[in-house]
Design a protein around this motif. Sequence first.
Motif, PDB file in Angstrom:
ATOM      1  N   TYR A  96     -15.483   6.569   4.182  1.00 42.29           N
ATOM      2  CA  TYR A  96     -15.495   8.009   3.934  1.00 42.29           C
ATOM      3  C   TYR A  96     -16.457   8.364   2.795  1.00 42.29           C
ATOM      4  CZ  TYR A  96     -11.607   8.911   7.098  1.00 42.29           C
ATOM      5  OH  TYR A  96     -10.822   9.044   8.215  1.00 42.29           O
ATOM      6  N   LYS A  97     -16.376   7.610   1.717  1.00 39.17           N
ATOM      7  CA  LYS A  97     -17.256   7.893   0.578  1.00 39.17           C
ATOM      8  C   LYS A  97     -18.718   7.654   0.931  1.00 39.17           C
ATOM      9  CE  LYS A  97     -13.961   7.301  -3.192  1.00 39.17           C
ATOM     10  NZ  LYS A  97     -13.590   6.551  -4.423  1.00 39.17           N
ATOM     11  N   ASP A  98     -18.969   6.644   1.770  1.00 37.12           N
ATOM     12  CA  ASP A  98     -20.337   6.366   2.200  1.00 37.12           C
ATOM     13  C   ASP A  98     -20.868   7.496   3.077  1.00 37.12           C
ATOM     14  OD1 ASP A  98     -22.550   4.427   2.252  1.00 37.12           O
ATOM     15  OD2 ASP A  98     -22.135   4.323   4.405  1.00 37.12           O
ATOM     16  N   SER A  99     -19.944   8.237   3.726  1.00 35.65           N
ATOM     17  CA  SER A  99     -20.328   9.388   4.552  1.00 35.65           C
ATOM     18  C   SER A  99     -20.271  10.694   3.759  1.00 35.65           C
ATOM     19  CB  SER A  99     -19.388   9.492   5.763  1.00 35.65           C
ATOM     20  OG  SER A  99     -19.445   8.325   6.545  1.00 35.65           O
ATOM     21  N   MET A 100     -20.142  10.586   2.444  1.00 33.09           N
ATOM     22  CA  MET A 100     -20.110  11.736   1.538  1.00 33.09           C
ATOM     23  C   MET A 100     -18.902  12.636   1.799  1.00 33.09           C
ATOM     24  SD  MET A 100     -22.727  10.946  -0.208  1.00 33.09           S
ATOM     25  CE  MET A 100     -22.922  12.368  -1.267  1.00 33.09           C
ATOM     26  N   ILE A 101     -17.792  12.029   2.196  1.00 33.71           N
ATOM     27  CA  ILE A 101     -16.538  12.767   2.410  1.00 33.71           C
ATOM     28  C   ILE A 101     -15.582  12.406   1.279  1.00 33.71           C
ATOM     29  CG2 ILE A 101     -14.541  13.083   3.927  1.00 33.71           C
ATOM     30  CD1 ILE A 101     -16.395  12.427   6.281  1.00 33.71           C
ATOM     31  N   ASP A 102     -15.024  13.410   0.640  1.00 31.48           N
ATOM     32  CA  ASP A 102     -14.090  13.159  -0.463  1.00 31.48           C
ATOM     33  C   ASP A 102     -12.783  12.575   0.065  1.00 31.48           C
ATOM     34  OD1 ASP A 102     -15.853  14.134  -2.359  1.00 31.48           O
ATOM     35  OD2 ASP A 102     -15.073  16.178  -2.247  1.00 31.48           O
ATOM     36  N   VAL A 103     -12.300  11.544  -0.603  1.00 29.95           N
ATOM     37  CA  VAL A 103     -11.061  10.900  -0.181  1.00 29.95           C
ATOM     38  C   VAL A 103     -10.296  10.442  -1.417  1.00 29.95           C
ATOM     39  CG1 VAL A 103     -12.216   8.668   0.087  1.00 29.95           C
ATOM     40  CG2 VAL A 103     -10.059   9.097   1.266  1.00 29.95           C
ATOM     41  N   TYR A 104      -8.969  10.597  -1.357  1.00 29.53           N
ATOM     42  CA  TYR A 104      -8.113  10.160  -2.457  1.00 29.53           C
ATOM     43  C   TYR A 104      -7.102   9.165  -1.914  1.00 29.53           C
ATOM     44  CZ  TYR A 104      -4.340  10.208  -5.871  1.00 29.53           C
ATOM     45  OH  TYR A 104      -3.373   9.825  -6.770  1.00 29.53           O
ATOM     46  N   VAL A 105      -6.969   8.027  -2.583  1.00 35.53           N
ATOM     47  CA  VAL A 105      -6.030   6.992  -2.161  1.00 35.53           C
ATOM     48  C   VAL A 105      -4.755   7.111  -2.987  1.00 35.53           C
ATOM     49  CG1 VAL A 105      -5.617   4.514  -1.932  1.00 35.53           C
ATOM     50  CG2 VAL A 105      -7.906   5.446  -1.500  1.00 35.53           C
ATOM     51  N   HIS A 106      -3.642   7.325  -2.316  1.00 40.18           N
ATOM     52  CA  HIS A 106      -2.355   7.392  -2.998  1.00 40.18           C
ATOM     53  C   HIS A 106      -1.896   5.977  -3.378  1.00 40.18           C
ATOM     54  CE1 HIS A 106      -1.013  11.657  -1.981  1.00 40.18           C
ATOM     55  NE2 HIS A 106      -2.219  11.547  -1.447  1.00 40.18           N
ATOM     56  N   PRO A 107      -1.045   5.845  -4.366  1.00 36.05           N
ATOM     57  CA  PRO A 107      -0.547   4.515  -4.751  1.00 36.05           C
ATOM     58  C   PRO A 107       0.132   3.802  -3.584  1.00 36.05           C
ATOM     59  CG  PRO A 107       0.006   6.133  -6.433  1.00 36.05           C
ATOM     60  CD  PRO A 107      -0.536   6.908  -5.263  1.00 36.05           C
ATOM     61  N   PHE A 108      -0.104   2.504  -3.487  1.00 40.30           N
ATOM     62  CA  PHE A 108       0.503   1.683  -2.437  1.00 40.30           C
ATOM     63  C   PHE A 108       2.025   1.673  -2.591  1.00 40.30           C
ATOM     64  CE2 PHE A 108       2.240  -2.442  -1.209  1.00 40.30           C
ATOM     65  CZ  PHE A 108       1.851  -2.513   0.114  1.00 40.30           C
ATOM     66  N   GLU A 109       2.729   1.663  -1.438  1.00 43.92           N
ATOM     67  CA  GLU A 109       4.191   1.677  -1.471  1.00 43.92           C
ATOM     68  C   GLU A 109       4.790   0.611  -0.554  1.00 43.92           C
ATOM     69  OE1 GLU A 109       6.185   5.652  -1.350  1.00 43.92           O
ATOM     70  OE2 GLU A 109       4.166   6.311  -0.769  1.00 43.92           O
ATOM     71  N   LYS A 110       6.047   0.264  -0.841  1.00 42.82           N
ATOM     72  CA  LYS A 110       6.874  -0.505   0.081  1.00 42.82           C
ATOM     73  C   LYS A 110       8.098   0.351   0.371  1.00 42.82           C
ATOM     74  CE  LYS A 110       5.519  -5.072  -1.631  1.00 42.82           C
ATOM     75  NZ  LYS A 110       6.013  -6.360  -2.215  1.00 42.82           N
ATOM     76  N   ALA A 140       5.072  -1.956   4.670  1.00 45.07           N
ATOM     77  CA  ALA A 140       3.999  -1.641   3.727  1.00 45.07           C
ATOM     78  C   ALA A 140       3.452  -0.271   4.095  1.00 45.07           C
ATOM     79  CB  ALA A 140       2.893  -2.691   3.808  1.00 45.07           C
ATOM     80  N   LYS A 141       3.201   0.559   3.098  1.00 43.63           N
ATOM     81  CA  LYS A 141       2.749   1.926   3.366  1.00 43.63           C
ATOM     82  C   LYS A 141       1.522   2.264   2.519  1.00 43.63           C
ATOM     83  CE  LYS A 141       4.176   6.795   3.143  1.00 43.63           C
ATOM     84  NZ  LYS A 141       5.241   7.751   2.724  1.00 43.63           N
ATOM     85  N   GLY A 142       0.521   2.818   3.187  1.00 37.62           N
ATOM     86  CA  GLY A 142      -0.672   3.311   2.506  1.00 37.62           C
ATOM     87  C   GLY A 142      -0.942   4.743   2.916  1.00 37.62           C
ATOM     88  N   VAL A 143      -1.469   5.544   1.996  1.00 39.62           N
ATOM     89  CA  VAL A 143      -1.732   6.957   2.277  1.00 39.62           C
ATOM     90  C   VAL A 143      -3.125   7.339   1.789  1.00 39.62           C
ATOM     91  CG1 VAL A 143      -0.980   9.342   1.932  1.00 39.62           C
ATOM     92  CG2 VAL A 143       0.724   7.510   2.037  1.00 39.62           C
ATOM     93  N   LEU A 144      -3.877   7.982   2.691  1.00 38.69           N
ATOM     94  CA  LEU A 144      -5.191   8.532   2.356  1.00 38.69           C
ATOM     95  C   LEU A 144      -5.152  10.043   2.455  1.00 38.69           C
ATOM     96  CD1 LEU A 144      -7.731   6.283   4.311  1.00 38.69           C
ATOM     97  CD2 LEU A 144      -7.466   6.384   1.829  1.00 38.69           C
ATOM     98  N   GLU A 145      -5.831  10.711   1.545  1.00 35.38           N
ATOM     99  CA  GLU A 145      -5.990  12.161   1.602  1.00 35.38           C
ATOM    100  C   GLU A 145      -7.478  12.437   1.780  1.00 35.38           C
ATOM    101  OE1 GLU A 145      -5.037  15.825  -1.420  1.00 35.38           O
ATOM    102  OE2 GLU A 145      -3.540  14.214  -1.253  1.00 35.38           O
ATOM    103  N   ILE A 146      -7.834  12.920   2.975  1.00 37.87           N
ATOM    104  CA  ILE A 146      -9.242  13.085   3.339  1.00 37.87           C
ATOM    105  C   ILE A 146      -9.595  14.561   3.300  1.00 37.87           C
ATOM    106  CG2 ILE A 146     -10.982  12.540   5.088  1.00 37.87           C
ATOM    107  CD1 ILE A 146      -8.571  10.640   6.203  1.00 37.87           C
ATOM    108  N   ASP A 147     -10.577  14.899   2.510  1.00 34.87           N
ATOM    109  CA  ASP A 147     -10.914  16.300   2.260  1.00 34.87           C
ATOM    110  C   ASP A 147     -12.181  16.688   3.017  1.00 34.87           C
ATOM    111  OD1 ASP A 147     -10.931  18.824   1.282  1.00 34.87           O
ATOM    112  OD2 ASP A 147     -11.274  18.300  -0.814  1.00 34.87           O
ATOM    113  N   TYR A 148     -11.982  17.294   4.200  1.00 32.29           N
ATOM    114  CA  TYR A 148     -13.104  17.833   4.956  1.00 32.29           C
ATOM    115  C   TYR A 148     -13.369  19.259   4.459  1.00 32.29           C
ATOM    116  CZ  TYR A 148     -12.308  13.968   8.214  1.00 32.29           C
ATOM    117  OH  TYR A 148     -12.145  12.722   8.770  1.00 32.29           O
TER     118      TYR A 148
END
Length: 221
Positions: free
Chosen positions: A146-160, A169-177
């Motif tokens: 996403y960052k290489d495509s110039m798209i803003d992205v925020y990674v939330h803290p990893f969770e179990k 295992a849980k991962g969360v991305l926030e992608i800002d178009y």
Amino acid sequence: MKKAIILLAILALLMTLVTGCSKEEEAAEFGWGTLDEGNIYTNEFFEFSIELNPDMTFLSPQEILNANPPYDENGEEMEPIDITEIEDLSAQSVVQFVYGNLYSEEEPGRFNSYINIFSESMQSIGQTMNKENYVKNYIDFSEYLYKDSMIDVYVHPFEKVWISDREFAKGVLEIDYEEYKVIQEMYAITKNNYVLVIMCNYTNDIEKEIFDEMITSIEID
């Protein structure tokens, strides 16, 4: 003599119990799973079930493959694989079990939120990973793309997180178009040499509630 007969009877009983346990614990074959009329998807191999939202539009496994055709080494689109011709499904690198859109019709400028359930073979990755490393690697690589495509992205803290007495295992991305913001939630567990992934993508709190209800409905042994 009586003692010998008693011992033989006990041995016979033990053999019966062992045989019975072996039949009950016989591993289910790797397969597509089933979606019943109540919109409950079940995958016996992963001992997994989830109640899907009945208002969503779901594709069959063949329709999922048709929507994602393979490409040859020159980048040319190839004919989708006919799932009836797959002799050993367990040997496939990625198997798409469920794909469902929240909206039945596409609208310009609106993201069609969806749920995707799939498995990936560790052999295709080239190494055996636990669920934590699988999710972290996926999130890290997605963030890079996403960052290489110039798209803003925020990674939330990893969770179990615990669902149905099983730790995911849980991962969360926030992608800002420009038009909207997409939240991508990823849940993963492993079995043998496979990882099972549930991916939810939505844009607002109302949609989040719909996907949360499906996640909390998960039953897994």
